[in-house]
Design a protein around this motif. Sequence first.
Motif, mmCIF file in Angstrom:
data_model
loop_
_atom_site.group_PDB
_atom_site.id
_atom_site.type_symbol
_atom_site.label_atom_id
_atom_site.label_comp_id
_atom_site.label_asym_id
_atom_site.label_seq_id
_atom_site.Cartn_x
_atom_site.Cartn_y
_atom_site.Cartn_z
ATOM 1 N N PRO A 1 0.835 -1.219 0.000
ATOM 2 C CA PRO A 1 0.000 0.000 0.000
ATOM 3 C C PRO A 1 0.866 1.264 0.000
ATOM 4 O O PRO A 1 1.833 1.358 0.752
ATOM 5 C CB PRO A 1 -0.813 -0.128 1.289
ATOM 6 N N VAL A 2 0.493 2.221 -0.842
ATOM 7 C CA VAL A 2 1.266 3.460 -0.972
ATOM 8 C C VAL A 2 0.603 4.539 -0.123
ATOM 9 O O VAL A 2 -0.611 4.726 -0.182
ATOM 10 C CB VAL A 2 1.323 3.902 -2.452
ATOM 11 N N GLY B 1 10.760 3.898 -2.330
ATOM 12 C CA GLY B 1 11.634 2.761 -2.564
ATOM 13 C C GLY B 1 11.006 1.457 -2.106
ATOM 14 O O GLY B 1 10.313 1.407 -1.096
ATOM 15 N N GLY B 2 11.212 0.407 -2.873
ATOM 16 C CA GLY B 2 10.747 -0.909 -2.463
ATOM 17 C C GLY B 2 9.367 -1.278 -2.974
ATOM 18 O O GLY B 2 9.011 -2.444 -2.993
ATOM 19 N N VAL B 3 8.576 -0.285 -3.398
ATOM 20 C CA VAL B 3 7.229 -0.603 -3.887
ATOM 21 C C VAL B 3 7.306 -0.996 -5.363
ATOM 22 O O VAL B 3 7.929 -0.306 -6.163
ATOM 23 C CB VAL B 3 6.264 0.595 -3.712
ATOM 24 N N GLU B 4 6.694 -2.112 -5.690
ATOM 25 C CA GLU B 4 6.652 -2.542 -7.090
ATOM 26 C C GLU B 4 5.268 -2.236 -7.647
ATOM 27 O O GLU B 4 4.255 -2.454 -6.977
ATOM 28 C CB GLU B 4 6.911 -4.049 -7.183
ATOM 29 N N GLU B 5 5.229 -1.733 -8.867
ATOM 30 C CA GLU B 5 3.923 -1.490 -9.455
ATOM 31 C C GLU B 5 3.751 -2.342 -10.706
ATOM 32 O O GLU B 5 4.724 -2.655 -11.399
ATOM 33 C CB GLU B 5 3.738 -0.002 -9.806
ATOM 34 N N THR B 6 2.512 -2.728 -10.958
ATOM 35 C CA THR B 6 2.201 -3.342 -12.244
ATOM 36 C C THR B 6 1.197 -2.436 -12.921
ATOM 37 O O THR B 6 0.351 -1.812 -12.261
ATOM 38 C CB THR B 6 1.609 -4.751 -12.084
ATOM 39 N N LEU B 7 1.310 -2.317 -14.216
ATOM 40 C CA LEU B 7 0.466 -1.389 -14.960
ATOM 41 C C LEU B 7 -0.210 -2.141 -16.100
ATOM 42 O O LEU B 7 0.445 -2.834 -16.879
ATOM 43 C CB LEU B 7 1.333 -0.244 -15.516
#
Lengths: 278, 474
Positions: A16-17, A255-261
């Motif tokens: 979660p951002v 930093g550390g958060v991965e996103e998929t689009l």
Amino acid sequence: MRLSVHHVSRYHFDTPVRRLVQTHRLTPSDCASQRVLSWEVFSEGAVKGAVYRDGAGDLIETISVKGPVTELVVEVRGEVDTTDLFGVLRDYRETVPPGTYLRGSHTTDADADLRALSAEALEGLEEETALNRAHALARAVSGAIAYSPGLTEPATTAAEALALGKGVCQDHTHALISVANAADIPARYVTGYLHSTSDGEAHEASHAWAELYVPGLGWVGFDAANECCPDDRYIRLGSGFDAQDAAPIRGVLAGGVEETLEVSVAVKSQTQSQHQQQ
Amino acid sequence: MTNAEPGFFDEMRSGSQVREAYQSLERWHSSMPDDLRTLKQSEAENLFRRVGITFAVYGEGGDPERLIPFDMFPRVFTSPEWRKLERGIRQRAAALNAFLADVYDRGEIIKAGRIPEHLVTRNDAFEKAAIGFRPPRGVYSHIVGIDLVRTGRDQFYVLEDNCRTPSGVSYMLQNREIMMRMFPQLFLENRIAPVDGYARLLKKTLASVAPDKCEGEPKVVILTPGQFNSAYYEHSFLADLMGVELVEGQDLFVEGDFVWMKTTKGPQKVDVIYRRLDDAFIDPLCFRPDSMLGVPGLMSVYRSGGVNICSCPGAGVADDKAVYTFVPEMIRFYLGEAPILENVPTWQCAKPDDCKYVLEHLSELVVKEVHGSGGYGMLVGPKADKSTIELFRQKIVEDPANYIAQPTLALSTCPTFVEEGIAPRHVDLRPYCLVGESIELVPGGLTRVALKEGSLVVNSSQGGGVKDTWVLAE
């Protein structure tokens, strides 16, 4: 042609951002080749603000989302009337001096091969018009880089794409900017939408091409990926030095958060019959 | 007392005469016993260490924990000398801002053929993101640091302009503070114009350029890259003096039309950001995407009038070494005045004729990189050995556009404490001009001194020190 666009970008974050900010260059502006009939950019749960028009004439909107969020959907809907002006950008309000676009960026920096490609393309054309020289550069890039998706990345430079000899519209555009700059011709990266015809000729509904500055005409679009100049199948969104600078959506993650689009783009012609009525 | 170096203007002595401005200092140092001097010198060092002022001046790098030597012998300007300097500095700061307002708008000076277009538009410091927008009051560079050298009684030259975020002003303030603490008697005997109004003027200047959307008292903050930055001390020192918050990028966020500061009482709107962060790092959504030091969306709020950023991103195009040559032209073009302060004659190696001259006269010239700073990448021809000169010859031939050259200036000398008493050492001066609703300047600046005998390089990274700078009141 009357084109309708439906463009959805769905971001998913694995963590979660807490706070998310994006800038959107997602709204086309009026010019001689396009008139915006309706346009809406919608991001659920986001606060929109800090809207401004940059020096290159593009409308920039900023959104912020107060988290925690794991998903953000940016949805674009609109209709635009387009006219084929052979790629010439006219009646577009901008104040950036064309010479600014001689600088390029690290993505478009010319290596020896790009400089050679530029020089070969223009060999013997010293007396030709600036427009013909620009066409020659676009042809050279089309010939040197074959359309082949999945091999290059957003960070691929013009030099890398040329060495590979393959790429997508982004790579063609970076390479064209590079060879143009090498010949002292201002050039920039343009993003937009492309209506794909049924014969499958055109690639990529979310598209990119280059504009080269031609004295007397102004900015002229060249789509090296499709070996043509933008016509009434194209909607222009905005421009920049390279793909990153011109990006329709820009965001950063902690930093550390991965996103998929996931992206879906549909560009439809509203009726061919309308043309016939005129 | 060592005699003045021949061929150089000595600020204290004219032949055997001591100039009037220095007479009381002459009495002061000659009546000072050696052991007292040693004692005071170590006292000064302790004071500097205690306040923690150990950073490198002007972002020159080097060891951030190293103390910059402080020389106790003040440098003095008379009131008429300063009046002329002040007029020249104000004029220059006004012209530099007029230039920035012009090149980011209509570019009249380019259209008029007074400066070549490519020097502006192809300059790395020229920001596309600043085009088509007028910052509050049309001011782009709010703190202008102008580096000056003196070569004669009435001869001053501008070495370079600093329009981005010039540092070193905390030295100007601390040098005075420490001198007053150690030698209060000197300040009773001499009428020295105070510099401690700087922080108040800086705050007034920053508040005066709050955006139109700001209602009530403007909220000013200093944005620092953080404690690992070599000038962090200065950032916190200025924040303290002004009574404003010192923030890092992570303390601010963008929401809606404004920039907000996180506080224990909830978000507080910020109106003016004095940023001590380079353009490239202030907003990852506009400039370098990998910057963790900036504030995402800051440029959008700035461009839409919700906050002011001091200095304006792109202000650096006015202080580029190649653009420098044209500052006298800017003064004539925008202000219709004759330049009060002179430029150093400069050869641009990008021009074939200039380059040829430079290569033929390397042993007499000072060669600098166009984008260099801090005395690095610099050749002082008369002081260099043959191999260094040859090295520069190659560098210039390989990339002429990256170099400029200037005559070796006969920098003035000022008495400086050395082992044997006092001796003349070369000095320069950086005053800090504040530009907002009005142009303000405290009487003084930072004097840097080349502590090595005969050295013309005043940079702290290369053996330079600092001095208190006095302007005598009328």
